[in-house]
Design a protein around this motif. Structure first.
Motif, PDB file in Angstrom:
ATOM      1  N   ARG A  11       0.819  -1.223   0.000  1.00  0.00           N
ATOM      2  CA  ARG A  11       0.000   0.000   0.000  1.00  0.00           C
ATOM      3  C   ARG A  11       0.850   1.269   0.000  1.00  0.00           C
ATOM      4  N   LYS A  64      -1.749   8.618   2.136  1.00  0.00           N
ATOM      5  CA  LYS A  64      -3.200   8.509   2.221  1.00  0.00           C
ATOM      6  C   LYS A  64      -3.647   7.246   1.498  1.00  0.00           C
ATOM      7  N   SER A  74      -7.221   6.377   1.744  1.00  0.00           N
ATOM      8  CA  SER A  74      -8.569   6.790   1.338  1.00  0.00           C
ATOM      9  C   SER A  74      -8.855   8.108   2.042  1.00  0.00           C
ATOM     10  N   GLU A 118      -8.507   7.143   5.793  1.00  0.00           N
ATOM     11  CA  GLU A 118      -7.469   6.231   6.272  1.00  0.00           C
ATOM     12  C   GLU A 118      -6.114   6.573   5.662  1.00  0.00           C
ATOM     13  N   ASP A 172      -1.286  12.534  -1.925  1.00  0.00           N
ATOM     14  CA  ASP A 172      -1.332  11.270  -1.191  1.00  0.00           C
ATOM     15  C   ASP A 172      -0.163  11.098  -0.235  1.00  0.00           C
TER      16      ASP A 172
END
Length: 182
Positions: free
Chosen positions: A5, A37, A39, A42, A92
């Motif tokens: 991720r 990031k 989402s 989250e 992000d």
């Protein structure tokens, strides 16, 4: 730290920052932070109280889940990044370290002294003062503290590293002593 991720560009930028001395030791820990990031509610963030120079692969990042303005579930920390990701949905990734700007650097300055590093107020101050430098990079230099560099996971790491190299002196530090005398 090797979690799928985490975007490759953030991993490359942080590893480059570590290799070039951006994260200074203080009492066995390093100062600064970084996050990605996942989402709108989250993200993964570096763990306070870690030494990114030695513990990053072993300790990794902590997961933060937010709900509304006041609810946070975190296995560590993460308040300061929350406002930035909310206010700048095109980004992000965040990298923050405690190094001064290079002489003649073209960076926006904002005060740091009224806010504790990593606090909600620090995040809001950072978010409100981010300047768009083009090429997908936003940044602010918190006066006598250090920069926050914010970017999208789609921005090449090389571009972020060039921005950091041109504008910040990773060999130096801001603030007090690196290690306190015993």
């Amino acid at each position: 730290w090797d979690d799928e991720r985490i975007p490759d560009n953030l991993r490359k930028v942080v590893n480059w920052c570590v290799d070039n001395g951006a994260y200074k030791p203080f009492r066995g820990k390093t100062v600064g932070h970084f996050a990605v990031k996942l989402s709108g509610e989250e993200f993964l963030t570096s763990i306070r109280g870690s030494n990114f120079n030695t513990d990053l692969k072993e300790r990794g990042l902590t997961r933060v889940i937010t709900s509304g303005k006041d609810k946070v579930f975190a296995l560590g920390a993460g308040q300061s990044q929350r406002a930035i990701f909310k206010d700048h949905p095109d980004t992000d990734c965040i990298v923050h370290f405690h190094c001064p700007p290079r002489p003649g650097a073209f960076v926006n300055f904002a005060p740091q002294w009224p806010y504790e590093c990593g606090s909600t107020e620090c995040g809001e101050n950072t978010s409100q003062n981010l300047h768009d430098y083009g090429n997908g990079i936003k940044a602010v230099m918190l006066d006598n503290h250090g920069p926050n560099i914010v970017f999208s996971k789609s921005i090449p790491a090389k571009r972020v590293i060039e921005f950091i190299s041109q504008n910040f002196d990773l060999s130096s530090k801001t603030g007090g002593p690196i290690e306190l005398p015993s």
